[in-house]
Design an enzyme around this catalytic site. Sequence first.
Site, PDB file in Angstrom:
ATOM      1  CB  CYS A  99      35.724  43.046 -19.816  1.00 27.59           C
ATOM      2  SG  CYS A  99      35.829  44.523 -20.831  1.00 27.59           S
ATOM      3  CB  CYS A 102      34.301  46.023 -18.153  1.00 26.18           C
ATOM      4  SG  CYS A 102      33.717  45.354 -19.711  1.00 26.18           S
TER       5      CYS A 102
END
Length: 177
Positions: A99, A102
């Site tokens: 991700c 993230c």
Amino acid sequence: MAAAASCCSSMALQAPAPGRRRLVRYGCAARRWPCRRWAHRPDAATPLIRRPPPRRATAAARVSCAYSSGAETVTACSWNEYVLSSDVPVLVEFWASWCGPCRMVTRVVDEIAQEYAGKMKCYRLDTDDYPQTATSYSIDRIPTVLLFKDGEKVQSFTGTLPKSVYVRALEKFISEQ
């Protein structure tokens, strides 16, 4: 080394034709030198292998990092001990290695963990490794940051948000202590 010199000197080299390189047939492949040993040439007195000088014994170098990551990793096994049984507010980031957003949230959480060390705790949980913990808190999107106080979820943030949003929520719960 005497055996290597004798193997090359035992074969006579043919004189090359004008304008051509010296090639000697050895087996089925054309080679520049008749000897199979690559470490020397027939016209060289010493081998071409050059070894680096021996390294001096030096004292072991110590490496220290000025920047340490603030948020620690929590697992499903340590979840109850670190998050639910904590006497200070806890910030938990749910993330995954694939991700991109993230990674941005991870930097913010690390900064918050360093600034609020002692007042609160920051952890991160990999949702790919521990999906059962993520589903128990109804996390279907990442990055998600949950704020816990006295073992209960009090606030959640989903997506990439600025640091000021997290700090405002933290200040509210830290001042209540």
